[in-house]
Design a protein around this motif. Sequence first.
Motif, PDB file in Angstrom:
ATOM      1  N   SER A  44       0.826  -1.220   0.000  1.00 54.94           N
ATOM      2  CA  SER A  44       0.000   0.000   0.000  1.00 54.94           C
ATOM      3  C   SER A  44       0.854   1.260   0.000  1.00 54.94           C
TER       4      SER A  44
ATOM      5  N   PHE B 172       0.467   4.475  -2.463  1.00 52.90           N
ATOM      6  CA  PHE B 172       0.342   5.875  -2.042  1.00 52.90           C
ATOM      7  C   PHE B 172       1.309   6.766  -2.807  1.00 52.90           C
TER       8      PHE B 172
ATOM      9  N   SER C  89      -3.350  -4.055  -5.788  1.00 55.47           N
ATOM     10  CA  SER C  89      -3.695  -3.247  -4.617  1.00 55.47           C
ATOM     11  C   SER C  89      -4.430  -1.974  -5.024  1.00 55.47           C
ATOM     12  N   LEU C  90      -3.952  -1.345  -6.114  1.00 53.48           N
ATOM     13  CA  LEU C  90      -4.528  -0.074  -6.556  1.00 53.48           C
ATOM     14  C   LEU C  90      -5.978  -0.241  -6.996  1.00 53.48           C
TER      15      LEU C  90
ATOM     16  N   THR D 147      -7.954  -2.669  -3.131  1.00 54.76           N
ATOM     17  CA  THR D 147      -8.136  -1.950  -1.868  1.00 54.76           C
ATOM     18  C   THR D 147      -8.369  -0.467  -2.085  1.00 54.76           C
ATOM     19  N   TRP D 148      -7.623   0.129  -3.013  1.00 51.83           N
ATOM     20  CA  TRP D 148      -7.619   1.590  -3.137  1.00 51.83           C
ATOM     21  C   TRP D 148      -8.391   2.067  -4.349  1.00 51.83           C
TER      22      TRP D 148
ATOM     23  N   ALA E  33     -10.127   5.540  -3.842  1.00 54.67           N
ATOM     24  CA  ALA E  33      -9.137   6.618  -3.872  1.00 54.67           C
ATOM     25  C   ALA E  33      -8.669   6.870  -5.298  1.00 54.67           C
TER      26      ALA E  33
END
Lengths: 152, 171
Positions: A73, A77, B139-140, B143-144, B147
Amino acid sequence: MTLASALLAPVLGAGLAIPIEWVIGLGLALFSVGILGVACRRNILIMLLSVEIMLNAANVVLVGFSRMHSEISGQVFVFFSMTVAAAEVAVGLAILIAVYRLRRSIDADDTTQLREIDYGPLPPIKLEGEPSHHAHDDHDDAAEPVGAAGGA
Amino acid sequence: MTTALFVIFGATALASALLAVTRKNPVASAMWLVMMFFGLAGGYVVLEAYFVAAVQVLVYAGAIMVLFLFVIMLLDLRSEHLMEEEAPRMPILGVAAAVLFLAVSGIALLNAVDDGMFPDAAARATLELDGSARAIGESLFGTWLLAFEVTSVLLLGAIFGAVILTKRRLT
């Protein structure tokens, strides 16, 4: 195994040998260089570049902690941070061009329109239903009956 | 070996950043910033964040720097009055701010190291992280995802802002 890791495997060896605190330290040092640029330079272009340096410092720290916790993660970010950086640069440079058109300068000390506006000599403020010379007279010669009557 | 590589890349990035903020000519500053981006990309590769390294080169050293250089060319910085820059009112304060930040955060970092918050060499040897595009994509877009979608709104807002700011005739 990705191509990059396949190519670099003999160089890098197994596992991560780099101490995480060194990565964090690099991020902190870069951030302080960015602070130096924003605080000490007056060229808006350089100030924007320094903000980029600070965003990159944050990215370094994110990647370091991502390694430390074995959590992807942190690297996701970094992409969000890059998106914010791109948006910030686009709008910041647009503001820079607008300021340059207006003032023919990109010096931060020249862009003080929001702080102090040079209107030239200020025109007298006229209140509604009140002669403009009245307040002036009141102070200059308070005993004058005409001025006192006008004020009442 | 990896640590030595990371130190080399990190020192390159740090020195380039310092040079970038101290150069008088904005074009030289931008070029040193490109050097910093490449140094950091090398550091990401050593940290096994391969996709981040690739995107760092593409987006930062590619797109963002082109934007900067484009604006520098638009502004015609060869004219004299743009090159000359007044010294800051109180340069010591800016230096003090930077040094103070470095000191405070450095002390905090050293305290954290003393407290054993960072993994030692033995613990680091067991760390496994796949920094490939596949892992980041999963993941992008998993989970995200929300966002990621909100990011598109941010970019749209930035586009509108940039167009309105530069198109309108300011008087």
